[in-house]
Design an enzyme around this catalytic site. Structure first.
Site, PDB file in Angstrom:
ATOM      1  N   HIS A   1       0.824  -1.215   0.000  1.00 50.91           N
ATOM      2  CA  HIS A   1       0.000   0.000   0.000  1.00 50.91           C
ATOM      3  C   HIS A   1       0.850   1.252   0.000  1.00 50.91           C
ATOM      4  O   HIS A   1       0.563   2.234  -0.674  1.00 50.91           O
ATOM      5  CB  HIS A   1      -0.877   0.028   1.268  1.00 50.91           C
ATOM      6  CG  HIS A   1      -2.187  -0.641   1.053  1.00 50.91           C
ATOM      7  ND1 HIS A   1      -2.865  -1.285   2.057  1.00 50.91           N
ATOM      8  CD2 HIS A   1      -2.940  -0.754  -0.048  1.00 50.91           C
ATOM      9  CE1 HIS A   1      -3.983  -1.777   1.575  1.00 50.91           C
ATOM     10  NE2 HIS A   1      -4.055  -1.471   0.309  1.00 50.91           N
TER      11      HIS A   1
ATOM     12  N   ARG B   1      -6.538   1.193 -14.393  1.00 49.19           N
ATOM     13  CA  ARG B   1      -6.447  -0.092 -13.681  1.00 49.19           C
ATOM     14  C   ARG B   1      -7.497  -0.105 -12.571  1.00 49.19           C
ATOM     15  O   ARG B   1      -7.260   0.386 -11.470  1.00 49.19           O
ATOM     16  CB  ARG B   1      -5.052  -0.264 -13.084  1.00 49.19           C
ATOM     17  CG  ARG B   1      -3.949  -0.474 -14.110  1.00 49.19           C
ATOM     18  CD  ARG B   1      -2.611  -0.667 -13.422  1.00 49.19           C
ATOM     19  NE  ARG B   1      -1.588  -1.239 -14.276  1.00 49.19           N
ATOM     20  CZ  ARG B   1      -0.627  -0.540 -14.874  1.00 49.19           C
ATOM     21  NH1 ARG B   1      -0.545   0.758 -14.700  1.00 49.19           N
ATOM     22  NH2 ARG B   1       0.275  -1.140 -15.631  1.00 49.19           N
TER      23      ARG B   1
ATOM     24  N   ARG C   1     -10.159  -0.974 -17.742  1.00 44.87           N
ATOM     25  CA  ARG C   1      -9.888  -2.407 -17.793  1.00 44.87           C
ATOM     26  C   ARG C   1     -10.707  -3.096 -16.724  1.00 44.87           C
ATOM     27  O   ARG C   1     -10.780  -2.621 -15.588  1.00 44.87           O
ATOM     28  CB  ARG C   1      -8.402  -2.647 -17.559  1.00 44.87           C
ATOM     29  CG  ARG C   1      -8.056  -4.102 -17.482  1.00 44.87           C
ATOM     30  CD  ARG C   1      -6.581  -4.329 -17.483  1.00 44.87           C
ATOM     31  NE  ARG C   1      -5.967  -4.003 -16.203  1.00 44.87           N
ATOM     32  CZ  ARG C   1      -4.659  -4.054 -15.987  1.00 44.87           C
ATOM     33  NH1 ARG C   1      -3.850  -4.401 -16.969  1.00 44.87           N
ATOM     34  NH2 ARG C   1      -4.158  -3.771 -14.820  1.00 44.87           N
TER      35      ARG C   1
ATOM     36  N   GLU D   1      -1.480  -9.843 -24.041  1.00 46.27           N
ATOM     37  CA  GLU D   1      -0.397  -9.912 -23.052  1.00 46.27           C
ATOM     38  C   GLU D   1       0.017 -11.343 -22.749  1.00 46.27           C
ATOM     39  O   GLU D   1       0.812 -11.591 -21.846  1.00 46.27           O
ATOM     40  CB  GLU D   1      -0.767  -9.140 -21.781  1.00 46.27           C
ATOM     41  CG  GLU D   1      -2.122  -9.428 -21.184  1.00 46.27           C
ATOM     42  CD  GLU D   1      -2.418  -8.546 -19.963  1.00 46.27           C
ATOM     43  OE1 GLU D   1      -1.537  -7.830 -19.479  1.00 46.27           O
ATOM     44  OE2 GLU D   1      -3.571  -8.613 -19.485  1.00 46.27           O
TER      45      GLU D   1
ATOM     46  N   ASN E   1       4.141  -5.498 -20.404  1.00 47.71           N
ATOM     47  CA  ASN E   1       4.753  -5.974 -19.151  1.00 47.71           C
ATOM     48  C   ASN E   1       4.536  -7.483 -18.998  1.00 47.71           C
ATOM     49  O   ASN E   1       5.463  -8.244 -18.757  1.00 47.71           O
ATOM     50  CB  ASN E   1       4.136  -5.287 -17.926  1.00 47.71           C
ATOM     51  CG  ASN E   1       4.155  -3.781 -18.038  1.00 47.71           C
ATOM     52  OD1 ASN E   1       4.943  -3.232 -18.777  1.00 47.71           O
ATOM     53  ND2 ASN E   1       3.278  -3.112 -17.303  1.00 47.71           N
ATOM     54  N   ASP E   2       3.275  -7.876 -19.150  1.00 48.35           N
ATOM     55  CA  ASP E   2       2.991  -9.312 -19.006  1.00 48.35           C
ATOM     56  C   ASP E   2       3.458 -10.094 -20.222  1.00 48.35           C
ATOM     57  O   ASP E   2       3.941 -11.221 -20.094  1.00 48.35           O
ATOM     58  CB  ASP E   2       1.494  -9.536 -18.773  1.00 48.35           C
ATOM     59  CG  ASP E   2       1.149  -9.394 -17.302  1.00 48.35           C
ATOM     60  OD1 ASP E   2       1.900  -9.934 -16.474  1.00 48.35           O
ATOM     61  OD2 ASP E   2       0.163  -8.721 -16.970  1.00 48.35           O
TER      62      ASP E   2
ATOM     63  N   ARG F   1       7.993 -11.105 -13.448  1.00 49.32           N
ATOM     64  CA  ARG F   1       8.293  -9.673 -13.498  1.00 49.32           C
ATOM     65  C   ARG F   1       8.589  -9.076 -12.129  1.00 49.32           C
ATOM     66  O   ARG F   1       9.087  -7.951 -12.036  1.00 49.32           O
ATOM     67  CB  ARG F   1       7.149  -8.906 -14.188  1.00 49.32           C
ATOM     68  CG  ARG F   1       5.810  -9.051 -13.522  1.00 49.32           C
ATOM     69  CD  ARG F   1       4.678  -8.564 -14.417  1.00 49.32           C
ATOM     70  NE  ARG F   1       4.275  -7.195 -14.121  1.00 49.32           N
ATOM     71  CZ  ARG F   1       3.179  -6.626 -14.588  1.00 49.32           C
ATOM     72  NH1 ARG F   1       2.382  -7.291 -15.409  1.00 49.32           N
ATOM     73  NH2 ARG F   1       2.867  -5.398 -14.285  1.00 49.32           N
TER      74      ARG F   1
ATOM     75  N   CYS G   1       0.016  -0.399 -23.934  1.00 47.77           N
ATOM     76  CA  CYS G   1      -0.194   0.287 -22.661  1.00 47.77           C
ATOM     77  C   CYS G   1       0.752  -0.236 -21.575  1.00 47.77           C
ATOM     78  O   CYS G   1       0.614   0.113 -20.413  1.00 47.77           O
ATOM     79  CB  CYS G   1      -1.646   0.188 -22.204  1.00 47.77           C
ATOM     80  SG  CYS G   1      -2.186  -1.487 -21.886  1.00 47.77           S
TER      81      CYS G   1
HETATM   82  C1  PEP Z   1       0.843  -5.057 -18.863  1.00 47.17           C
HETATM   83  O1  PEP Z   1       0.839  -6.232 -18.477  1.00 47.17           O
HETATM   84  O2  PEP Z   1       1.666  -4.605 -19.671  1.00 47.17           O
HETATM   85  C2  PEP Z   1      -0.150  -4.103 -18.346  1.00 47.17           C
HETATM   86  C3  PEP Z   1      -0.273  -2.917 -18.879  1.00 47.17           C
HETATM   87  O3  PEP Z   1      -0.899  -4.478 -17.288  1.00 47.17           O
HETATM   88  P1  PEP Z   1      -0.378  -4.636 -15.774  1.00 47.17           P
HETATM   89  O4  PEP Z   1       0.986  -4.028 -15.700  1.00 47.17           O
HETATM   90  O5  PEP Z   1      -1.372  -3.948 -14.940  1.00 47.17           O
HETATM   91  O6  PEP Z   1      -0.374  -6.118 -15.602  1.00 47.17           O
HETATM   92 MG    MG Z   2      -0.899  -7.065 -17.486  1.00 47.84          MG
END
Ligand code: PEP
Ligand code: MG
Length: 766
Positions: free
Chosen positions: A372, A479, A515, A613, A636-637, A647, A684
């Site tokens: 948090h 998010r 999302r 993703e 990212n994913d 990650r 994104c």
């Molecule tokens: C991602 O996975 O790139 C993404 C934008 O979502 P999050 O980072 O919230 O998993």
């Molecule tokens: Mg993601």
């Protein structure tokens, strides 16, 4: 053998410093292997020499004095080969190097093993014996196992600045040599750099030291407890109020979580029961808090384990009132300047101890970027480092420190050069942000007229406010799990509607991409525990909400109702692996739409998109794209799943390569396929806001990039200073290259040559 090993490991881990640990190791190994000599040579990468740091069997006064170059002797051979050497006649070996100071001439047998930590050579562990014999396999494996343990101990000592100073040559060290700055690695919690003085916050009272005590008069203890409870409530309210200018109502909800924990139906009842049974208030409190904490700590899920911190914080506050010691920890807050707040376990409440105008950084030994406190720090823009496990935090109070929230690093006692370096980064960041402000209302358009809208990623109200200040043209990723994480129960449809309305209104008429709830993995809700062995491969994102249509439908209805009259809502589905999931989700979305229409709302059907993703989605782009209105890549994913690299795991962080050729190929395929079926596609993930990444993505043909508000002006500045043609040529070149590192440095160099050194240099780090 196992028992011997267990005992040595136990003794080593309770050693007070590195020297102590090394002495224990050599003594115990010599004893366990019945040899005559056991020694440790540590390698100093600066001087490229091995220094004898501990021995049993060689002359004691050689310790700290005798050293070998990296290619000298059998020790040098073990190090350069990075494998054990086990010989029965050492003096006859061509590499044997005689060191008269150690008195080792009579030893024939030699077994040396390298000490390696994370691929880095730390030293060599050696045993020797007078008789000529080969050490057997079990002796060799004991030494290899011991050296692996030792590597961790040495790396820890090095990280905590406790490493014994190695001379850079055989010449004696000057007595007054200044100590090196100590560097501690953690996880980036919130970006930015901060320079200042460490103020260490300790919990005011120590719950674990409270003893059990029987009492005669429960009424008196109950009275004390009620008073402590009331004072704690008032204190939490006060802290919340102190932060109320910094935080939105939804972020402030965190303090309500605390207050709710204090209500009569939860903790209070259990403590009162124990007091009634004859335990004094402090003991009853400790028992109940420890029970809760133990319960949370056992949970597999990282987010839920974090909640143990909140409960400990709460219990400690009540205890402080019971002990009559509560109050602000710092005597004179007015006197505090440039404060870097350090604690073993930072909690949201602690942020209220120092006015934000004086806060330059935050450091926590425990916790992760999921805590948090990290979420709040990001919203408040305070550079933060989390999870600095090796930090001797109690020794830091009053010391000059630097927080590097970009890299997740804390530097104590910085050298003049380091201080100057970071001050430059800080000044440069401020100057850069100020200079880039003029771009706020300018379009992101290349020199040859190619326009690429830049949107933002949001979660908290604060992000949204900063995004507007920085000229965001829309929200590419809201998010929704973030407001869910700040509560202690699922928000109702009405509450969600209000939260979403705020976002939609702030950006209207620009589009806001919401999302659907993306929990699981490293994002869990206290009130909806998910316990799994492999959470990133488990019940995540759309998988959870399709299994709980009631949660999904409530969320979709709330989004739709919130958009009435604005019609700027776009809905996005996370973690899509197959077309069936999209069909099922679309079915529910259409159902929700007809339900809200039936309720009398006048709402257009929003655009719906899917996140790409997961690797399977990359291979079904056309099938997915044909079902929806847009695609958005969660890089990212996608990187995590393509490279099979967690990650959040610092151990494999260097394998998480943003510019891995496989990742770039996947990204190019997605853009090409989406274009072939005529569907808009954006990115994104963090790559979109990466000043190097944005160039490649634009060249690949992505229609829009969505990023954090901090990086948006930098990305805009780069895109406005290049042509699409130039970017395409660069893309063609990098797509031929096999190494992620070379690709990154090639883009870096190319941008530098174009005059973007200031944006992509240290001050412009993403
Ligand atoms: C991602 O996975 O790139 C993404 C934008 O979502 P999050 O980072 O919230 O998993
Ligand atoms: Mg993601």
């Amino acid at each position: 053998m196992l028992e011997v090993l267990r005992r040595i490991v136990q003794e080593v881990s309770s050693a007070t410093d590195l020297g102590d640990a090394l002495r224990v190791v050599v003594a115990r190994i010599r004893e366990a292997m019945s040899t005559e000599v056991c020694s440790v040579y540590l390698y100093d990468s600066e001087s490229k020499r091995y220094l004898l740091m501990a021995t049993e069997g060689l002359k004691a006064d050689a310790v700290g004095k005798v050293s070998l170059t990296s290619s000298q002797g059998l020790v040098g051979l073990v190090g350069s080969r990075a494998e054990p050497i086990n010989i029965d006649n050492a003096p006859s070996h061509p590499k044997f190097h005689f060191l008269s100071e150690t008195g080792e001439d009579p030893f024939m047998s030699f077994l040396g093993v390298p000490i390696i930590h994370n691929k880095r050579l730390m030293g060599v562990l050696v045993v020797q014996q007078r008789d000529s014999r080969q050490f057997d396999a079990s002796e060799e494996s004991l030494l290899v196992t011991m050296s692996a343990q030792l590597a961790g101990v040495i790396a820890h000592a090095e990280a905590t600045g406790n490493i014994l100073d190695l001379p850079s040559s055989e010449a004696p060290e000057p007595q007054n040599k200044p100590r090196k700055s100590a560097r501690f690695n953690g996880a980036p919690g919130a970006p930015g750099v901060g320079l200042g003085t460490a103020y260490v916050l300790n919990p005011a009272a120590d719950l674990s030291s409270v003893v059990d005590r029987s009492i005669e008069d429960p009424a008196e203890e109950l009275e004390k407890f009620e008073q402590a409870l009331e004072s704690s409530r008032a204190e939490i309210r006060r802290l919340g109020e102190q932060l109320s200018n910094e935080l939105s109502p939804e972020e402030m909800a965190l303090f309500d979580v605390y207050l709710n924990m204090l209500n009569d139906n939860a903790l209070g009842v259990e403590v009162r029961n124990r007091i009634q049974e004859g335990q004094w208030a402090q003991g009853a409190l400790r028992q109940v808090i420890m029970q809760y904490v133990g319960h949370f700590q056992k949970m597999e899920d990282a987010y839920l384990r974090e909640r143990a911190t909140d409960i400990t914080d709460l219990g400690t506050r009540i205890l402080a009132h019971l002990q009559g010691e509560a109050g602000n920890q710092f005597d004179d807050v007015e006197m505090i300047e440039d404060c870097i707040l350090v604690s073993e376990e930072l909690t949201p409440g602690m942020l209220g101890e120092v006015p934000t105008s004086k806060l330059r950084g935050l450091v926590s030994v425990k916790g992760s970027s999921n805590s948090h406190v990290a979420i709040l720090a990001r919203a408040m823009g305070i550079p933060t480092v989390m999870g600095v496990v090796d930090l001797p935090h109690n020794q830091l109070d009053g010391r000059e420190v630097i927080v590097d929230g970009y890299r997740g690093v804390l530097i104590s006692r910085p050298s003049a050069e380091l201080r100057e370096h970071y001050q430059e980064i800080y000044d440069e960041e401020c100057a850069l942000q100020a200079d880039l402000e003029v771009l706020r209302d300018e379009p992101a358009e290349t020199l040859d007229g190619h326009r690429i809208p830049l949107w933002v990623n949001t979660g908290l109200l604060t992000d949204a406010l900063r995004s507007l200040e920085r000229g965001a043209e829309g929200v590419g990723l809201y998010r929704t799990e973030v407001p869910f994480m700040m509560r202690d129960r699922f928000p109702s449809e009405r509450e969600q509607q209000q939260i979403y309305r705020q976002q939609l209104e702030m950006f209207a008429p620009s589009p806001v991409t919401m999302r659907t709830l993306d929990i699981g993995g490293d994002k869990a809700l206290t009130y909806f525990p998910i316990e799994e062995a492999n959470p990133f491969l488990g019940w995540r994102g759309i998988r959870v909400t399709l299994d709980h249509p009631e949660i999904f439908l409530v969320q979709i209805r709330a989004m739709m109702k919130a958009s009435e009259g604005l019609n700027n809502l776009r809905i996005m589905l996370p973690m899509i692996c197959s077309v069936m999931e999209v069909d099922e989700a679309l079915h529910l979305i259409y159902r929700a739409h007809s339900e809200v229409l039936e309720e009398g709302f006048d709402i257009d059907m929003p655009e719906v998109g899917v996140m790409i993703e997961v690797p399977s989605a990359v291979f079904q782009i056309r099938e997915l794209a044909l079902r929806v209105d847009f695609l958005s890549v969660g890089s990212n994913d996608l990187t995590q799943y393509l490279l099979a690299v967690d990650r959040n795991n610092p151990r494999v962080a260097d394998l998480y390569q943003t510019f891995h050729p496989a990742v770039l190929t996947a990204l190019k395929t997605i853009a090409d396929e989406a274009r072939a079926v005529g569907k808009p596609v954006s990115v994104c993930g963090e790559l979109a806001g990466n000043p190097l990444g944005c160039v490649l993505l634009m060249a690949m043909g992505y229609d829009m990039l969505s990023m954090n508000a901090t990086n948006l002006p930098k990305v805009k500045s780069i895109l406005r200073g290049i042509t699409r043609d130039w970017a395409e040529k660069l893309l063609n070149q990098v797509m031929q290259i096999e190494s992620a590192e070379i690709i990154a440095s090639m883009i870096h160099l190319s941008l530098e040559k174009e005059g973007f050194g200031r944006i992509i240099g240290p001050g412009g780090r993403g």
